[in-house]
Structure formats: C-alpha cells, structure tokens
Motif scaffolding. Structure first.
Motif, PDB file in Angstrom:
ATOM      1  N   GLY A  38      44.730  19.626  13.226  1.00 28.56           N
ATOM      2  CA  GLY A  38      45.519  20.761  12.785  1.00 28.56           C
ATOM      3  C   GLY A  38      45.731  20.787  11.278  1.00 28.56           C
ATOM      4  N   LEU A  39      46.359  21.863  10.799  1.00 27.40           N
ATOM      5  CA  LEU A  39      46.699  21.985   9.379  1.00 27.40           C
ATOM      6  C   LEU A  39      47.543  20.785   8.958  1.00 27.40           C
ATOM      7  CD1 LEU A  39      47.664  25.748   8.918  1.00 27.40           C
ATOM      8  CD2 LEU A  39      45.746  24.561   7.855  1.00 27.40           C
ATOM      9  N   GLY A  40      47.194  20.213   7.809  1.00 30.17           N
ATOM     10  CA  GLY A  40      47.902  19.039   7.317  1.00 30.17           C
ATOM     11  C   GLY A  40      47.320  17.733   7.807  1.00 30.17           C
ATOM     12  N   LYS A  41      46.499  17.788   8.842  1.00 28.04           N
ATOM     13  CA  LYS A  41      45.882  16.571   9.365  1.00 28.04           C
ATOM     14  C   LYS A  41      44.386  16.513   9.101  1.00 28.04           C
ATOM     15  CE  LYS A  41      49.249  15.948  13.076  1.00 28.04           C
ATOM     16  NZ  LYS A  41      49.444  15.788  14.537  1.00 28.04           N
ATOM     17  N   PHE A  42      43.777  17.681   8.850  1.00 30.00           N
ATOM     18  CA  PHE A  42      42.332  17.719   8.634  1.00 30.00           C
ATOM     19  C   PHE A  42      42.031  18.796   7.599  1.00 30.00           C
ATOM     20  CE2 PHE A  42      37.889  18.715   9.852  1.00 30.00           C
ATOM     21  CZ  PHE A  42      37.374  17.431   9.779  1.00 30.00           C
ATOM     22  N   PRO A  43      41.127  18.523   6.662  1.00 29.19           N
ATOM     23  CA  PRO A  43      40.798  19.520   5.634  1.00 29.19           C
ATOM     24  C   PRO A  43      39.719  20.477   6.122  1.00 29.19           C
ATOM     25  CG  PRO A  43      39.558  17.525   5.241  1.00 29.19           C
ATOM     26  CD  PRO A  43      40.381  17.273   6.473  1.00 29.19           C
ATOM     27  N   THR A  44      39.357  21.443   5.287  1.00 24.01           N
ATOM     28  CA  THR A  44      38.104  22.153   5.533  1.00 24.01           C
ATOM     29  C   THR A  44      36.963  21.186   5.244  1.00 24.01           C
ATOM     30  OG1 THR A  44      38.051  23.034   3.292  1.00 24.01           O
ATOM     31  CG2 THR A  44      39.112  24.379   4.975  1.00 24.01           C
ATOM     32  N   PHE A  45      35.775  21.523   5.722  1.00 24.57           N
ATOM     33  CA  PHE A  45      34.685  20.537   5.736  1.00 24.57           C
ATOM     34  C   PHE A  45      33.369  21.223   5.418  1.00 24.57           C
ATOM     35  CE2 PHE A  45      31.188  18.679   8.137  1.00 24.57           C
ATOM     36  CZ  PHE A  45      31.228  17.363   7.722  1.00 24.57           C
ATOM     37  N   TYR A  46      32.484  20.503   4.700  1.00 21.79           N
ATOM     38  CA  TYR A  46      31.156  21.056   4.415  1.00 21.79           C
ATOM     39  C   TYR A  46      30.156  19.925   4.226  1.00 21.79           C
ATOM     40  CZ  TYR A  46      27.425  23.730   2.151  1.00 21.79           C
ATOM     41  OH  TYR A  46      26.226  24.304   1.842  1.00 21.79           O
ATOM     42  N   GLU A  47      29.022  20.034   4.915  1.00 20.57           N
ATOM     43  CA  GLU A  47      27.891  19.142   4.652  1.00 20.57           C
ATOM     44  C   GLU A  47      26.658  19.977   4.386  1.00 20.57           C
ATOM     45  OE1 GLU A  47      25.126  15.481   6.322  1.00 20.57           O
ATOM     46  OE2 GLU A  47      26.816  16.154   7.556  1.00 20.57           O
ATOM     47  N   TRP A 107      23.511  28.932   9.383  1.00 19.40           N
ATOM     48  CA  TRP A 107      22.228  29.627   9.467  1.00 19.40           C
ATOM     49  C   TRP A 107      22.088  30.213  10.862  1.00 19.40           C
ATOM     50  CZ3 TRP A 107      19.576  30.905   5.334  1.00 19.40           C
ATOM     51  CH2 TRP A 107      18.310  31.478   5.479  1.00 19.40           C
ATOM     52  N   GLY A 108      21.104  31.101  11.027  1.00 18.18           N
ATOM     53  CA  GLY A 108      20.877  31.700  12.325  1.00 18.18           C
ATOM     54  C   GLY A 108      19.627  32.547  12.322  1.00 18.18           C
ATOM     55  N   PRO A 109      19.345  33.215  13.426  1.00 18.32           N
ATOM     56  CA  PRO A 109      18.122  34.012  13.549  1.00 18.32           C
ATOM     57  C   PRO A 109      18.220  35.318  12.772  1.00 18.32           C
ATOM     58  CG  PRO A 109      19.454  34.232  15.515  1.00 18.32           C
ATOM     59  CD  PRO A 109      20.130  33.196  14.671  1.00 18.32           C
ATOM     60  N   PRO A 160      24.398  12.341   1.882  1.00 16.74           N
ATOM     61  CA  PRO A 160      23.807  11.139   1.293  1.00 16.74           C
ATOM     62  C   PRO A 160      23.996  11.102  -0.216  1.00 16.74           C
ATOM     63  CG  PRO A 160      22.276  12.218   2.798  1.00 16.74           C
ATOM     64  CD  PRO A 160      23.405  13.169   2.582  1.00 16.74           C
ATOM     65  N   ARG A 161      23.842   9.933  -0.812  1.00 14.93           N
ATOM     66  CA  ARG A 161      24.107   9.763  -2.239  1.00 14.93           C
ATOM     67  C   ARG A 161      23.193  10.601  -3.121  1.00 14.93           C
ATOM     68  NH1 ARG A 161      27.562   5.557  -2.907  1.00 14.93           N
ATOM     69  NH2 ARG A 161      27.799   4.147  -1.141  1.00 14.93           N
ATOM     70  N   ASP A 162      22.004  10.950  -2.623  1.00 13.33           N
ATOM     71  CA  ASP A 162      21.076  11.744  -3.431  1.00 13.33           C
ATOM     72  C   ASP A 162      21.175  13.242  -3.151  1.00 13.33           C
ATOM     73  OD1 ASP A 162      20.039  11.718  -0.885  1.00 13.33           O
ATOM     74  OD2 ASP A 162      17.997  11.184  -1.477  1.00 13.33           O
ATOM     75  N   ASN A 163      22.204  13.680  -2.432  1.00 11.07           N
ATOM     76  CA  ASN A 163      22.350  15.086  -2.075  1.00 11.07           C
ATOM     77  C   ASN A 163      22.657  15.932  -3.307  1.00 11.07           C
ATOM     78  OD1 ASN A 163      24.425  17.402  -1.188  1.00 11.07           O
ATOM     79  ND2 ASN A 163      22.957  17.073   0.460  1.00 11.07           N
ATOM     80  N   THR A 164      21.885  17.000  -3.493  1.00 16.30           N
ATOM     81  CA  THR A 164      22.027  17.846  -4.683  1.00 16.30           C
ATOM     82  C   THR A 164      23.396  18.498  -4.757  1.00 16.30           C
ATOM     83  OG1 THR A 164      19.654  18.310  -4.671  1.00 16.30           O
ATOM     84  CG2 THR A 164      21.050  19.807  -5.924  1.00 16.30           C
ATOM     85  N   PHE A 165      23.896  18.981  -3.635  1.00 14.94           N
ATOM     86  CA  PHE A 165      25.196  19.641  -3.636  1.00 14.94           C
ATOM     87  C   PHE A 165      26.302  18.661  -4.004  1.00 14.94           C
ATOM     88  CE2 PHE A 165      29.178  20.870  -1.673  1.00 14.94           C
ATOM     89  CZ  PHE A 165      29.302  22.194  -2.046  1.00 14.94           C
ATOM     90  N   LYS A 179      17.960  20.899   6.067  1.00 18.19           N
ATOM     91  CA  LYS A 179      18.025  22.252   5.500  1.00 18.19           C
ATOM     92  C   LYS A 179      19.212  23.079   5.980  1.00 18.19           C
ATOM     93  CE  LYS A 179      14.601  23.993   8.870  1.00 18.19           C
ATOM     94  NZ  LYS A 179      13.344  24.762   9.016  1.00 18.19           N
ATOM     95  N   TYR A 180      19.759  22.785   7.145  1.00 18.15           N
ATOM     96  CA  TYR A 180      20.855  23.598   7.674  1.00 18.15           C
ATOM     97  C   TYR A 180      22.199  22.958   7.333  1.00 18.15           C
ATOM     98  CZ  TYR A 180      17.096  25.593  10.513  1.00 18.15           C
ATOM     99  OH  TYR A 180      15.926  26.184  10.937  1.00 18.15           O
ATOM    100  N   SER A 181      23.074  23.733   6.722  1.00 16.43           N
ATOM    101  CA  SER A 181      24.396  23.234   6.373  1.00 16.43           C
ATOM    102  C   SER A 181      25.379  23.470   7.523  1.00 16.43           C
ATOM    103  CB  SER A 181      24.901  23.925   5.108  1.00 16.43           C
ATOM    104  OG  SER A 181      24.042  23.646   4.016  1.00 16.43           O
TER     105      SER A 181
END
Length: 386
Positions: free
Chosen positions: A238-247, A275-277, A97-102, A254-256
């Motif tokens: 595949g490589l060249g068609k999709f980047p790495t991704f992060y949200e 994240w995990g146990p 979202p537009r207000d996301n700190t990251f 809270k979970y990325s």
C-alpha cells in the motif's frame, strides 16, 4: 471577436495534452474551442485511468528531465486552483543490471542536476522493501521525490479551469475535415467552425488524420494491458509501504515493466508491461495480446512473490509510439497555423502541463519556452504533399 473567424484556436482531442493546452490558451485570454470525439469521460484513448507515475529522474531523455521542474510546479498550481489533491509522493524505485542505460543515465543526470536519489544494492533494498526479489547484481535507484498523479482527476481539473476561463468544450463531436488557410475551417459531425490556428492532440488517431494533411511519420499505436494483481497479504504494497517501480528492458532485453502501490483498487497492485500489440484505436478490444499477459505473469511470479501470479483486473490503454520515443511537437511544414502534438510514447502524461504550454506558444507564434528540437517533424524523412 474578429468576424473573420469563430475562435483564436481550436484544439482537437481532449486528452491530457489537449486539455492542458486549452487550459493554457484560455488563461492567456484566447477564445478557444476544445473538441472531443467521445462523450466525456471515456476510456477509449490514452489519458483515462486513476493513476500515472511522475518522476524527476528521467534517464536518457535529458530534455524532458529539464522540463520536469516546471511540470511539478504546474501540477501543484492546478491542485491549488481546484482545491483538489492530484499528487501523492511515494518515491520511485528504478532497477536493472549495472550496465543498464536507463539506470546509468538516471544516476548521471540526477547527480549533475541535484535531483535527490538514493543508489543502493539488493541487500539494502531487500531490507527496505522485502516484498520483491531480484538478482544480486542489480542496482537500485530510488528517486525520492517521485510519486503518483491522479490522472482522471487531473484531466478533469484542466478542463474545469479551461471552462472557468471562458473556454468552450464540446464532446461527442468528431472531426471530419480540416481546410487549411490563413483562416482554418474545421468541419465536424455536428457543425463547422473557423479559427486562426488549430492544435491536433488526437492521440492514436493521429496515424489516420495526419496523412490527410500530407504528414507521413512512423506512428505506431499499441494496446497496453493495465494489470492489477491481488496481494496475498492485504496492505503489504500500500501507499507508504511500497514506491512506484520501473525496470527498463526488464523482459527479453527490450520490454520495460512499471508498477504502482495498491491504491486504485484496495488490495491490488498495478503492474504492467510497457508494450503491446499493434492496434487500430477504433478496434482496440479485439487483438491477440496473450503474449503480453504471459510475459508479465512470469515477471510478477519471479520478482513479486507476495502477489498472486494471475491478474485479477485487466484494463486497456493505448500508447502512440514513435521509433525514438520522443514526442512530436511542431508546426505543419506548409501551414504554420496547424500545430501537431502527438506520439507521446507512454511517457507524456506527467509532462502534460509543459507540453500544453509549448503547444500554446507554437499556436500563438511565440518562441517555445524549451528546446524542442528533438521533437521536430524534420527528424523524419517525408515530404508534405499539401
């Protein structure tokens, strides 16, 4: 070699941080022993696996973003030293979202420091990457120089150059005791050694080891489920068609979530909840983690409709978290020749070469090349009992 000790430095833990540190020490001409409790290679810690994301756009941790220029150069040097490909440039797509700190921190730091990023919206990104769906109010930031590090190959490359420069690597040999002093005695399951300095890069086992040295800090090992999702139409991600991704804060605020294109297993995309146990690293495989699988399944179904919504492959990894997610890079408060490098909180691999440089400098009594004040032990409230 001085007859009072066997080695200038002993490094305990041959994951990425320990191996990069040992590499730095051996290239400086220091007699160095690298100890690893498991037979190499192994998948019991935090440095195994085929791939890791690397990026220059670092969001809220500006002190690490400053280190990334040298990290990129160091990985490139290692490629040349070993004649091995260790990096694929894919770009990294960050969203939220537009207000996301990251997101806002990434945009701000990138503009200030000349890191090439593209900022766009759902309509534009949908044309470029039509295989995902997100809300129309999301912002997308593409770090164009980000990519993939080949993790297992990189780890092995550091160890190979370390040994070529005279370093000694002993695996399947666990630490049993450290006796501090101006000369340190290190006892293991197979022998006893002495050294001027010791560096502890022991990953999740730090939670058990550091209290024996009077260091009580809030380390939290967690199990990460590394999930691979089958493409409905092979090759789309595949490589060249999709980047790495992060949200960041993708699930429940809270979970990325992070992802990589289909590469490790052809036709399968790596997409994981960051994240995990809680987990004991010696008892990693028997924890209740179905809530993790449930959350990431829903995320994939909602946002990546061209992937099957059930993971085909699930592999375990361990993050060692600290509350502020900063690293711990420091000397023992009483014994300055005991160096601690732990708590990399899931984002330490790409910075391994720079972490190794800093830890080597601390062990040799040199001034660190970077400001590591955010990584000092004194940010925690504790008293050394040694």
């Amino acid at each position: 070699m001085n007859s009072d000790y066997n080695y200038d430095v002993i490094v305990v833990g041959a994951g990425i941080e320990g191996s990069a540190t040992s590499y730095q020490l051996a290239k400086k001409g220091k007699s160095t022993l690298l100890l690893e409790q498991f037979p190499i290679p192994h998948n019991r810690g935090s440095s195994h696996g085929q791939t890791r994301i690397t990026r220059k756009a670092y969001g809220v941790y500006k002190h690490y973003a400053i280190m990334m220029e040298e990290a990129y150069n160091s990985w490139n040097l290692l490629e040349k030293e070993t004649n091995t490909t260790l990096y694929h440039e894919t770009g990294m797509l960050c969203t939220g979202p537009r207000d996301n700190t990251f997101i806002n921190g990434t945009i701000e730091f990138s503009k200030t420091n000349g890191i090439p990023v593209e900022v766009t919206n759902q309509n534009d990104i949908g044309n470029k990457y039509p295989r995902m769906t997100f809300p129309t109010n999301y912002v997308f930031v593409l770090d164009t120089c980000a990519g993939i590090l080949l993790a297992d190959k990189g780890l092995r490359a550091f160890q190979d150059i370390f040994r070529q420069n005279g370093g000694i690597l002993k695996d399947n040999e666990a630490l049993t005791n450290i006796i501090p002093g101006s000369v340190i005695t290190v006892q293991t399951t197979k022998g006893q050694y002495t050294c001027k300095s010791i560096i502890l890069t022991v990953g999740p086992w730090a939670k058990q080891l550091l209290p024996t040295l009077g260091i009580h800090i809030p380390l939290k090992p967690i199990r990460i489920n590394v999930c691979y999702w089958k493409e409905k139409n092979p090759g789309e991600y595949g490589l060249g068609k999709f980047p790495t991704f992060y949200e960041s804060e993708a699930i429940d605020g809270k979970y990325s979530v992070y992802g990589l294109p289909s590469m490790e297993y052809p036709g399968y995309v790596k997409m994981c909840l960051g994240w995990g146990p809680d987990v004991d690293p010696n008892d990693r495989d028997f924890v209740n983690d179905q809530w993790v699988i449930s959350k990431i399944k829903k995320y994939v179904a909602d946002h990546f409709p061209n992937l099957h919504s059930e993971p085909s492959i699930v592999e375990p990894c361990i993050y060692t978290m600290v509350p502020d997610e900063d690293f711990v890079l420091d000397k023992h408060p009483k014994w300055s020749n005991i160096i601690i490098g732990v708590g990399f909180s899931g984002h330490g691999f790409k910075l391994g070469p720079v972490v190794g440089k800093v830890l080597a400098e601390l062990a040799l009594g040199e001034t660190p090349s970077y400001d590591i004040s955010p990584c000092r032990l004194n940010r925690f409230t504790f008293q050394s009992k040694m």
